[in-house]
Scaffold this motif. Structure first.
Motif, PDB file in Angstrom:
ATOM      1  N   THR A   1       0.834  -1.202   0.000  1.00 39.11           N
ATOM      2  CA  THR A   1       0.000   0.000   0.000  1.00 39.11           C
ATOM      3  C   THR A   1       0.871   1.256   0.000  1.00 39.11           C
ATOM      4  O   THR A   1       0.537   2.256  -0.635  1.00 39.11           O
ATOM      5  CB  THR A   1      -0.938  -0.025   1.212  1.00 39.11           C
TER       6      THR A   1
ATOM      7  N   ALA B   1      -5.534   2.449   2.626  1.00 40.34           N
ATOM      8  CA  ALA B   1      -5.185   1.276   3.430  1.00 40.34           C
ATOM      9  C   ALA B   1      -5.293   0.054   2.542  1.00 40.34           C
ATOM     10  O   ALA B   1      -5.857   0.112   1.444  1.00 40.34           O
ATOM     11  CB  ALA B   1      -6.115   1.145   4.635  1.00 40.34           C
ATOM     12  N   THR B   2      -4.726  -1.031   3.009  1.00 42.44           N
ATOM     13  CA  THR B   2      -4.815  -2.283   2.283  1.00 42.44           C
ATOM     14  C   THR B   2      -6.267  -2.766   2.283  1.00 42.44           C
ATOM     15  O   THR B   2      -6.965  -2.628   3.284  1.00 42.44           O
ATOM     16  CB  THR B   2      -3.937  -3.334   2.985  1.00 42.44           C
ATOM     17  N   ALA B   3      -6.694  -3.363   1.164  1.00 41.35           N
ATOM     18  CA  ALA B   3      -8.046  -3.934   1.093  1.00 41.35           C
ATOM     19  C   ALA B   3      -8.055  -5.294   1.786  1.00 41.35           C
ATOM     20  O   ALA B   3      -8.417  -6.315   1.223  1.00 41.35           O
ATOM     21  CB  ALA B   3      -8.512  -4.051  -0.356  1.00 41.35           C
TER      22      ALA B   3
ATOM     23  N   GLY C   1      -9.070  -3.194   6.475  1.00 37.93           N
ATOM     24  CA  GLY C   1      -9.251  -2.029   5.608  1.00 37.93           C
ATOM     25  C   GLY C   1     -10.674  -1.934   5.076  1.00 37.93           C
ATOM     26  O   GLY C   1     -11.275  -0.857   5.055  1.00 37.93           O
ATOM     27  N   LYS C   2     -11.214  -3.074   4.660  1.00 36.71           N
ATOM     28  CA  LYS C   2     -12.581  -3.088   4.129  1.00 36.71           C
ATOM     29  C   LYS C   2     -13.590  -2.703   5.200  1.00 36.71           C
ATOM     30  O   LYS C   2     -14.611  -2.094   4.927  1.00 36.71           O
ATOM     31  CB  LYS C   2     -12.917  -4.483   3.602  1.00 36.71           C
TER      32      LYS C   2
ATOM     33  N   LEU D   1     -12.423   1.527   6.340  1.00 34.54           N
ATOM     34  CA  LEU D   1     -12.302   2.663   5.424  1.00 34.54           C
ATOM     35  C   LEU D   1     -13.615   3.324   5.002  1.00 34.54           C
ATOM     36  O   LEU D   1     -13.678   4.559   4.935  1.00 34.54           O
ATOM     37  CB  LEU D   1     -11.498   2.269   4.181  1.00 34.54           C
TER      38      LEU D   1
ATOM     39  N   SER E   1     -12.705   1.154  -4.018  1.00 45.12           N
ATOM     40  CA  SER E   1     -12.318  -0.093  -3.357  1.00 45.12           C
ATOM     41  C   SER E   1     -11.400  -0.926  -4.237  1.00 45.12           C
ATOM     42  O   SER E   1     -11.579  -0.977  -5.455  1.00 45.12           O
ATOM     43  CB  SER E   1     -13.558  -0.937  -3.055  1.00 45.12           C
ATOM     44  N   ASP E   2     -10.448  -1.602  -3.604  1.00 45.68           N
ATOM     45  CA  ASP E   2      -9.668  -2.636  -4.286  1.00 45.68           C
ATOM     46  C   ASP E   2      -8.910  -2.113  -5.503  1.00 45.68           C
ATOM     47  O   ASP E   2      -8.907  -2.740  -6.556  1.00 45.68           O
ATOM     48  CB  ASP E   2     -10.622  -3.747  -4.762  1.00 45.68           C
TER      49      ASP E   2
ATOM     50  N   SER F   1      -9.026   1.864  -0.904  1.00 43.14           N
ATOM     51  CA  SER F   1      -8.468   0.598  -0.418  1.00 43.14           C
ATOM     52  C   SER F   1      -7.675  -0.020  -1.563  1.00 43.14           C
ATOM     53  O   SER F   1      -8.075   0.050  -2.726  1.00 43.14           O
ATOM     54  CB  SER F   1      -9.550  -0.346   0.112  1.00 43.14           C
TER      55      SER F   1
ATOM     56  N   ARG G   1      -5.517  -3.063  -3.463  1.00 48.55           N
ATOM     57  CA  ARG G   1      -5.305  -4.505  -3.601  1.00 48.55           C
ATOM     58  C   ARG G   1      -3.807  -4.757  -3.600  1.00 48.55           C
ATOM     59  O   ARG G   1      -3.104  -4.419  -4.558  1.00 48.55           O
ATOM     60  CB  ARG G   1      -5.952  -5.005  -4.885  1.00 48.55           C
TER      61      ARG G   1
ATOM     62  N   GLN H   1     -18.955  -1.554   0.497  1.00 49.45           N
ATOM     63  CA  GLN H   1     -18.933  -0.289   1.250  1.00 49.45           C
ATOM     64  C   GLN H   1     -20.243   0.052   1.962  1.00 49.45           C
ATOM     65  O   GLN H   1     -20.227   0.737   2.984  1.00 49.45           O
ATOM     66  CB  GLN H   1     -18.636   0.887   0.297  1.00 49.45           C
TER      67      GLN H   1
END
Lengths: 326, 251
Positions: free
Chosen positions: A22, A95-97, A101-102, A105, A118-119, A155, A157, B127
């Protein structure tokens, strides 16, 4: 100058390797936008974590050390991270996914009035500026998205970015007066049942040996692939089907809704290769598939395919690899 | 107790996806299914209702008229008490707008638990549950693999990296369902017949008095990822070992 704030993940006082991936994403973004990278360390007793990150070129490492952050509960974590982003004027929070993080965030995004991607697997230049590229429909398609809010939350990947290397120097470490407000969060940590393993972390391993539904327990189950993973210093993974059938722990699942990995070498053993599984491993460098049925979709993505019974072929493979290694 | 549960339709991941002419979404004869994680959420809501007398279950869908069919067939036919359709153009709203819609619905319906799928398998954003929890100031448990009510707390086991975590939430709260939470039931014939008569309210976004309806995230381009080149089939383990050593050089 836009500031990027990266949340560091850690476990028992050690920085998780995925944080470095990340960080590389953040460096790439900083290069495009002319910004700088700060690191946020949240937790309790996390001094050594901050210390370990000082050689990575961050502008500042912010440490939010508080007893109420001892366990990463989404509400309190998000509050502190959002407060920190506000007080430092960060324009991007990344942040890392990972599952953490998921979890955290989107709540940070809500607190900052920020849009979230995301990702993210790449940064792309478009007419509308830098866009975040992210897989959709289990990676069947890629969407390039732009975020219209002043602050962005991303986030990342980790399998899509290499680990950032240390650059030397010593970033300043600054304490942040965290107010997690755990008492108001109406949530309480009960327990964590960790999977005990001496093998490398699945998301970090350079070799992954994954098993599918074909590894029936009555024939020997996942026991047949363990010697291969151990010989190559690899991690063990699984298809969703194998996890659903109880052949191995949940934590092993690779795919659209499990872990996404991209090791140097991936073995798909008795895995058919549904699109949801491919979403989690198709960016591996070299893919080897062993399956009894030659028409399985896994052979369409494999570099090397072998039509064989895993319970015969894998032990033979282990013996022959041992022979060339000795 | 009242449980609000999501019934989102998604395009079938096994069908062929064509990028739309403007390059910003998909188009064509898209086949739809109920989002698999919503099926787990619906099953969880039904099981909680069966275990706790006097629980009302309400299924929510966001989209066009077609979405109503998924609310009826996917949720009401399985046993959910009633449905709400919020009309919106799915192609232009993002996770944030969807979360705002759920926030508005929760303020209107006042559920004890908002149960959602952990992610939709089309946008794969993961999300909405977290966003709406923050907007409402509620606690959340994402990626739930076990849900139990004990007194005024909900005990949730979560699938996280490295193992299983258990947390306790005070209601009202948000829970997002993972795949191993349960095995979704099939609708019975009687259930399908009953579903036709169950109430299904239709709302517009304007009815909900939302704080914000502007998307923050926009798709500017879509593309197809580069495929892998077809590899080779080997006949024997010896040949495989040889190729891994001399050609791929990974062992």
């Amino acid at each position: 100058m836009s500031k990027i704030l990266v949340l560091a993940e850690h476990d028992k006082g050690t920085v998780k390797k995925l944080t470095l991936n990340t960080l590389l994403f953040a460096r790439q973004l900083a290069q495009k936008t002319g910004g700088s990278v700060d690191i946020a360390v949240l937790g309790h007793g996390v001094g050594p974590v901050a210390e370990a990150l000082r050689g990575f070129g961050a502008g500042t490492i912010h440490v939010a050390d508080h007893a109420d952050l001892a366990y990463p509960l989404a509400g309190p974590y998000a509050k502190v991270l959002a407060d920190l982003a506000k007080s430092t004027g960060a324009k991007v929070v990344a942040a890392t996914a990972s599952s953490l993080g998921k979890d955290v965030l989107p709540r940070v995004a809500a607190r900052l009035g920020a849009g979230m991607a995301s990702d993210v697997v790449a940064l792309v230049d478009t007419k509308e500026g830098t866009a975040y590229r992210r897989p959709v429909w289990a990676g069947s398609l890629l969407a390039d998205v732009v975020i219209d809010s002043p602050v962005h939350v991303v986030s990342v990947r980790s399998s899509a970015f290499d680990a950032a290397e240390a650059v030397g120097g010593a970033s300043p470490v600054q304490a942040f007066a965290a107010q997690p407000d755990l008492a108001k969060a109406r949530v309480r940590f009960v327990k964590f049942d960790g999977v005990q393993s001496t093998r490398p972390d699945l998301a970090e391993a350079s070799v992954v040996v994954a098993g599918g539904r074909g590894l029936k327990p009555e024939k020997g189950g996942f026991g047949v692939i363990e010697p291969l993973a151990d010989l190559l210093g690899g991690a063990i993974g699984a298809s969703r089907a194998a996890v659903d059938d109880g052949y191995c722990p949940n934590d092993y699942q690779i795919g659209q809704t499990g872990k996404v990995v991209a090791p140097q070498l991936y073995f798909a053993i008795a895995i058919s290769g549904a699109v949801q599984h491919l979403a989690g491993m198709k960016n591996s460098k070299v893919i080897v598939a062993i399956n009894t049925r030659e028409d399985e979709p896994i052979f369409k993505v494999a570099d090397y395919g072998l039509v064989a019974d895993a319970f015969v072929a894998v032990p033979e493979l282990v013996e022959k690899l041992k022979a060339i290694k000795s | 107790m009242k449980i609000l549960v999501s019934a989102k339709r998604v395009s079938d991941p096994n069908a062929r996806l064509n990028i739309s002419r403007d390059g910003k979404w998909i188009e064509g004869d898209v086949e739809y299914i109920l989002n698999p994680f919503c099926e787990n959420a619906i099953e969880c809501a039904l099981q909680l209702a069966e275990a706790h007398d006097g629980t009302e279950t309400v299924a929510v869908g966001i989209g066009d008229d077609e979405t109503a069919r998924f609310i009826r067939q996917g949720a009401l036919a399985r046993g959910v008490d009633r449905g709400i359709l919020v009309e919106a153009d799915e192609a232009v709203i993002d996770s944030d707008v969807i979360a705002r819609i759920y926030q508005g619905l929760c303020e209107r319906e006042r559920p004890d638990i908002l149960l959602l799928g952990k992610q939709a398998i089309d946008g794969d954003s993961n999300q909405v549950g977290q966003l709406v929890a923050e907007y409402l100031g509620w606690p959340q448990a994402t990626f739930a693999s076990k849900v139990e009510i004990q007194g005024d707390e909900v005990i949730v086991q979560r699938e996280v990296d490295g193992g299983l975590e258990t947390i306790a939430l005070t209601m009202p709260c948000v829970i997002t369902a993972d795949l191993r939470l349960n095995e979704p039931r099939y609708a019975s014939l009687a259930g399908i017949m009953k579903a036709k008569k169950k109430p299904l309210d239709e709302l517009e976004m304007d009815d909900l008095d939302l704080d914000s309806t502007d998307p923050k995230v926009r798709v500017v381009a879509m593309s197809t990822p580069a495929g892998r080149k077809a590899g080779v089939m080997v006949k024997t383990v010896d040949e495989l070992v040889h190729k891994l050593k001399t050609e791929a050089r990974v062992v």
